[in-house]
Motif scaffolding. Structure first.
Motif, PDB file in Angstrom:
ATOM      1  N   TYR A   8     -37.270 135.826  99.926  1.00  0.00           N
ATOM      2  CA  TYR A   8     -36.185 136.768  99.650  1.00  0.00           C
ATOM      3  C   TYR A   8     -35.906 137.746 100.796  1.00  0.00           C
ATOM      4  O   TYR A   8     -34.786 138.244 100.935  1.00  0.00           O
ATOM      5  N   TYR A   9     -36.934 138.036 101.623  1.00  0.00           N
ATOM      6  CA  TYR A   9     -36.763 139.069 102.644  1.00  0.00           C
ATOM      7  C   TYR A   9     -37.006 138.570 104.073  1.00  0.00           C
ATOM      8  O   TYR A   9     -36.842 139.341 105.021  1.00  0.00           O
ATOM      9  N   GLN A  57     -32.637 145.523 101.774  1.00  0.00           N
ATOM     10  CA  GLN A  57     -31.812 144.522 101.097  1.00  0.00           C
ATOM     11  C   GLN A  57     -32.452 143.141 101.231  1.00  0.00           C
ATOM     12  O   GLN A  57     -33.096 142.829 102.232  1.00  0.00           O
ATOM     13  N   ASN A  58     -32.270 142.323 100.207  1.00  0.00           N
ATOM     14  CA  ASN A  58     -32.807 140.964 100.257  1.00  0.00           C
ATOM     15  C   ASN A  58     -31.862 140.038 101.025  1.00  0.00           C
ATOM     16  O   ASN A  58     -30.845 140.475 101.570  1.00  0.00           O
ATOM     17  N   ASP A  60     -29.677 138.128 100.163  1.00  0.00           N
ATOM     18  CA  ASP A  60     -28.312 138.079  99.642  1.00  0.00           C
ATOM     19  C   ASP A  60     -27.585 139.420  99.787  1.00  0.00           C
ATOM     20  O   ASP A  60     -26.493 139.596  99.255  1.00  0.00           O
ATOM     21  N   GLY A  61     -28.204 140.364 100.498  1.00  0.00           N
ATOM     22  CA  GLY A  61     -27.593 141.671 100.695  1.00  0.00           C
ATOM     23  C   GLY A  61     -27.657 142.567  99.475  1.00  0.00           C
ATOM     24  O   GLY A  61     -26.890 143.529  99.366  1.00  0.00           O
ATOM     25  N   GLU A  62     -28.582 142.274  98.560  1.00  0.00           N
ATOM     26  CA  GLU A  62     -28.706 143.059  97.336  1.00  0.00           C
ATOM     27  C   GLU A  62     -29.987 143.886  97.362  1.00  0.00           C
ATOM     28  O   GLU A  62     -30.969 143.521  98.004  1.00  0.00           O
ATOM     29  N   TYR A  63     -29.964 144.987  96.637  1.00  0.00           N
ATOM     30  CA  TYR A  63     -31.130 145.843  96.567  1.00  0.00           C
ATOM     31  C   TYR A  63     -32.174 145.313  95.581  1.00  0.00           C
ATOM     32  O   TYR A  63     -33.373 145.322  95.854  1.00  0.00           O
ATOM     33  N   VAL A  64     -31.721 144.911  94.410  1.00  0.00           N
ATOM     34  CA  VAL A  64     -32.627 144.477  93.346  1.00  0.00           C
ATOM     35  C   VAL A  64     -32.866 142.980  93.461  1.00  0.00           C
ATOM     36  O   VAL A  64     -31.923 142.194  93.584  1.00  0.00           O
ATOM     37  N   THR A  65     -34.136 142.586  93.424  1.00  0.00           N
ATOM     38  CA  THR A  65     -34.512 141.181  93.525  1.00  0.00           C
ATOM     39  C   THR A  65     -35.269 140.773  92.268  1.00  0.00           C
ATOM     40  O   THR A  65     -36.227 141.442  91.869  1.00  0.00           O
ATOM     41  N   ASN A  66     -34.839 139.706  91.632  1.00  0.00           N
ATOM     42  CA  ASN A  66     -35.505 139.205  90.435  1.00  0.00           C
ATOM     43  C   ASN A  66     -36.535 138.151  90.832  1.00  0.00           C
ATOM     44  O   ASN A  66     -36.195 137.125  91.421  1.00  0.00           O
ATOM     45  N   LEU A  73     -37.725 146.273  93.813  1.00  0.00           N
ATOM     46  CA  LEU A  73     -37.136 146.828  95.021  1.00  0.00           C
ATOM     47  C   LEU A  73     -38.193 146.780  96.113  1.00  0.00           C
ATOM     48  O   LEU A  73     -39.372 147.046  95.859  1.00  0.00           O
TER      49      LEU A  73
END
Length: 278
Positions: A8-9, A57-58, A60-66, A73
């Motif tokens: 993810y990162y 950010q992951n 996908d450019g999002e803060y929250v990662t599932n 975070l």
């Protein structure tokens, strides 16, 4: 978790430590998000150069990662000074609105919950101490209900148990400005590091008004530290977290008494017999 972080990162992780429900590696902390994060507060603090850990950010450019059904975070933990009264004073950020916050309702709901839940607890330490702290909470509720509550709100912190909490972007909330200093005062007291002249100087420098002192005292009465420990025991942690609080019951009562007489010099403070007549 190493593979998830790599995916993810795009960060290679050699050594990772799981501590207090967080994953620590290098200068990062992967933290589970248990409640919605106010990203408006986060962006305001970052844009205005207030101290806050950066959210990474992951891919996908999002803060929250599932990850495995849980929300996380990733924080980049920059080096900060040790938390102090000065740091808290510099963080007085009004949100320019007045609102009545229902502390008493939140506290009453918690008391109702714990009174039912304690019947399922198998801990002698909790059973022997529980109703003392419920009594403290009820006193805090009664005290708060006497106070005029429509008062300016400030960016605040949910908890102040550790330095990490002050810069943790998942820990921000909006409340009266006394929330942070009351939480920090409780922490310093139980660490054995509270110096009342420093606290009184903070009140002066922060331009505390009568309402602030009353709200501060209500929060000091409310035993948030005990209920936090209760919750951790329910999650499976050792009940030894209660020992410090139980050992310092008399000392904490003396602190409440000392604060009462200090505040009574310049404002009317409703009398709480078991503290004042101790």
């Amino acid at each position: 978790m190493k593979n998830a972080i790599r995916y993810y990162y795009h960060i290679e992780v050699n050594n990772i430590e799981f501590l207090e429900y967080r994953y620590y590696f290098d200068s990062y902390v992967l933290i589970e998000v248990e409640k919605p994060v106010d990203f408006n507060i986060y962006h305001f603090l970052v844009d205005n150069h207030y101290p806050v850990y950066n959210i990474v950010q992951n891919k996908d450019g999002e803060y929250v990662t599932n990850i495995d059904g849980k929300a996380y975070l990733l924080l980049y933990v920059i080096s900060q000074n040790r938390l102090s009264f000065q740091e808290i004073e510099n963080f007085q950020i009004p949100v320019y609105e007045e609102e009545t916050l229902p502390w008493h309702e939140l506290w009453m709901n918690k008391v109702d919950f714990y009174e039912k839940h304690v019947q399922t607890i198998n801990s002698n330490k909790i059973k022997d101490s529980f109703f003392y702290y419920i009594g403290m909470a009820e006193n805090a509720i009664e005290f708060y209900q006497m106070i005029k509550k429509d008062y300016p709100l400030y960016i605040s912190h949910g908890r102040m148990s550790k330095d990490f909490d002050f810069w943790n972007p998942t820990n921000f909330t909006v409340d009266y400005k006394v929330r942070d200093i009351a939480g920090y005062t409780k922490r310093l007291f139980f660490e054995g590091n509270l110096h009342l002249p420093d606290l009184f100087l903070y009140f002066y420098r922060a331009q505390f008004l009568e309402q602030d002192y009353l709200l501060f005292y209500a929060r000091m009465l409310y035993p948030s530290y005990y209920f936090d420990c209760y919750d951790n025991i329910v999650k499976g942690e050792n009940e030894d977290c209660l020992d410090l609080y139980l050992e310092k019951v008399d000392d904490y009562e003396n602190l409440l008494k000392e604060l009462y007489f200090y505040f009574s010099r310049f404002l009317f403070l409703p009398k709480i017999d078991w503290i004042v007549d101790k």
